[in-house]
Design a protein around this motif. Structure first.
Motif, short mmCIF file in Angstrom:
data_model
loop_
_atom_site.label_atom_id
_atom_site.label_comp_id
_atom_site.label_asym_id
_atom_site.label_seq_id
_atom_site.Cartn_x
_atom_site.Cartn_y
_atom_site.Cartn_z
N LEU A 166 35.19 -29.80 -9.02
CA LEU A 166 35.95 -30.94 -9.66
C LEU A 166 37.29 -30.92 -8.90
O LEU A 166 37.48 -30.08 -8.01
CB LEU A 166 36.39 -30.44 -11.23
N PRO A 167 37.84 -32.13 -8.85
CA PRO A 167 37.82 -33.12 -9.81
C PRO A 167 36.96 -34.26 -9.22
O PRO A 167 36.70 -35.31 -10.17
CB PRO A 167 39.19 -33.78 -9.86
N ASP A 168 36.24 -34.22 -8.18
CA ASP A 168 35.31 -35.11 -7.74
C ASP A 168 33.85 -35.23 -8.47
O ASP A 168 33.32 -36.15 -8.06
CB ASP A 168 35.26 -35.08 -6.27
N ASN A 169 33.68 -34.30 -9.17
CA ASN A 169 32.37 -34.03 -9.81
C ASN A 169 31.28 -34.10 -9.03
O ASN A 169 30.11 -34.91 -8.99
CB ASN A 169 32.45 -35.18 -10.82
N ILE A 170 31.31 -33.35 -7.97
CA ILE A 170 30.29 -33.35 -6.62
C ILE A 170 29.43 -31.93 -7.39
O ILE A 170 29.97 -30.88 -7.54
CB ILE A 170 30.70 -32.87 -5.45
N THR A 171 28.17 -32.11 -7.36
CA THR A 171 27.28 -31.06 -7.81
C THR A 171 26.16 -30.74 -6.72
O THR A 171 25.72 -31.89 -6.08
CB THR A 171 26.75 -31.28 -9.15
N ALA A 181 45.47 -19.66 0.97
CA ALA A 181 45.32 -20.99 1.22
C ALA A 181 44.06 -21.66 0.59
O ALA A 181 44.07 -22.97 0.31
CB ALA A 181 45.30 -21.29 2.40
N CYS A 182 43.05 -21.06 0.49
CA CYS A 182 41.61 -21.39 -0.17
C CYS A 182 41.62 -21.23 -1.78
O CYS A 182 40.48 -21.07 -2.05
CB CYS A 182 40.71 -20.91 0.75
N GLU A 183 42.54 -20.91 -2.37
CA GLU A 183 42.38 -20.59 -3.74
C GLU A 183 42.00 -22.08 -4.38
O GLU A 183 42.47 -22.95 -4.44
CB GLU A 183 43.84 -20.48 -4.05
N VAL A 184 40.81 -21.66 -5.30
CA VAL A 184 40.53 -22.49 -6.29
C VAL A 184 40.34 -21.69 -7.58
O VAL A 184 40.40 -20.50 -7.80
CB VAL A 184 39.08 -23.00 -5.89
N GLU A 185 39.86 -22.62 -8.57
CA GLU A 185 39.59 -21.76 -10.05
C GLU A 185 38.22 -21.69 -10.32
O GLU A 185 37.47 -23.02 -10.32
CB GLU A 185 40.27 -22.82 -10.96
N ILE A 186 37.69 -20.70 -10.81
CA ILE A 186 36.32 -20.69 -11.54
C ILE A 186 36.76 -20.25 -12.91
O ILE A 186 37.52 -19.18 -13.15
CB ILE A 186 35.39 -19.67 -10.80
N ASP A 187 36.38 -21.03 -13.82
CA ASP A 187 36.64 -20.44 -15.35
C ASP A 187 38.03 -20.34 -15.50
O ASP A 187 38.53 -19.64 -16.24
CB ASP A 187 35.81 -19.49 -15.81
N PRO A 201 28.31 -16.05 -7.92
CA PRO A 201 27.84 -14.69 -8.67
C PRO A 201 26.42 -14.81 -9.27
O PRO A 201 25.96 -16.08 -9.43
CB PRO A 201 28.83 -14.79 -9.81
N ASN A 202 25.98 -13.69 -9.03
CA ASN A 202 24.53 -13.63 -9.88
C ASN A 202 24.60 -13.55 -11.51
O ASN A 202 25.65 -13.45 -12.05
CB ASN A 202 23.92 -12.26 -9.49
N GLY A 203 23.59 -14.19 -12.17
CA GLY A 203 23.66 -13.92 -13.53
C GLY A 203 24.19 -15.43 -14.23
O GLY A 203 24.20 -15.34 -15.31
N ARG A 204 24.30 -16.49 -13.55
CA ARG A 204 24.81 -17.67 -13.74
C ARG A 204 24.10 -18.72 -13.35
O ARG A 204 23.56 -18.81 -12.34
CB ARG A 204 26.20 -17.93 -13.52
N SER A 205 23.89 -19.82 -14.38
CA SER A 205 22.93 -21.00 -13.68
C SER A 205 23.74 -22.00 -13.46
O SER A 205 23.39 -23.03 -12.60
CB SER A 205 21.97 -21.47 -15.08
N HIS A 206 24.94 -22.03 -13.93
CA HIS A 206 26.01 -23.24 -13.47
C HIS A 206 27.38 -22.55 -13.29
O HIS A 206 27.87 -21.50 -13.96
CB HIS A 206 25.98 -24.01 -14.82
N LEU A 207 28.05 -23.16 -12.44
CA LEU A 207 29.46 -22.58 -11.88
C LEU A 207 30.31 -23.74 -11.74
O LEU A 207 29.81 -24.87 -10.90
CB LEU A 207 29.21 -21.96 -10.62
N THR A 208 31.40 -23.91 -12.29
CA THR A 208 32.20 -24.94 -12.04
C THR A 208 33.61 -24.67 -11.35
O THR A 208 34.21 -23.68 -11.82
CB THR A 208 32.90 -25.60 -13.55
N ILE A 209 33.85 -25.23 -10.36
CA ILE A 209 34.74 -24.99 -9.35
C ILE A 209 35.89 -26.17 -9.52
O ILE A 209 35.67 -27.21 -9.25
CB ILE A 209 34.56 -24.76 -7.92
N ASN A 210 37.30 -25.74 -10.06
CA ASN A 210 38.02 -26.68 -9.95
C ASN A 210 39.02 -26.67 -8.64
O ASN A 210 39.64 -25.47 -8.30
CB ASN A 210 39.24 -26.50 -11.14
#
Length: 78
Positions: free
Chosen positions: A8-13, A44-50, A62-71
């Motif tokens: 996000l915010p470009d919604n590239i998957t 400098a490369c800080e992003v957000e996951i959850d 990470p292991n154990g997830r099927s979907h990951l959203t990175i802001n």
């Protein structure tokens, strides 16, 4: 194992392997994340996951997830 990664915010998957660095996944998609030290200390490369800030240069898919959203929020200090 493959994980669906959404930037996000470009919604590239894309699909990524567990253990692949977030920075490398972004680069493969044509997304540029600023970097400094490449060891996580400059943030400098800080992003957000959850809503948790992480450094993309040292954080892997990470292991154990099927979907990951990175802001890819913009840090005004950089």
């Amino acid at each position: 194992m493959m994980v669906s990664v959404q930037f996000l915010p470009d919604n590239i998957t894309t699909q990524a392997e567990v253990g692949e660095l977030i920075l490398d996944v972004a680069e493969r998609c044509g997304i540029t994340i600023s970097t400094g030290c490449m060891m996580g200390s400059c943030h400098a490369c800080e992003v957000e996951i959850d809503d948790d800030p992480i450094c993309a240069c040292i954080t892997a898919v990470p292991n154990g997830r099927s979907h990951l959203t990175i802001n890819l929020y913009s840090d005004p200090t950089w």
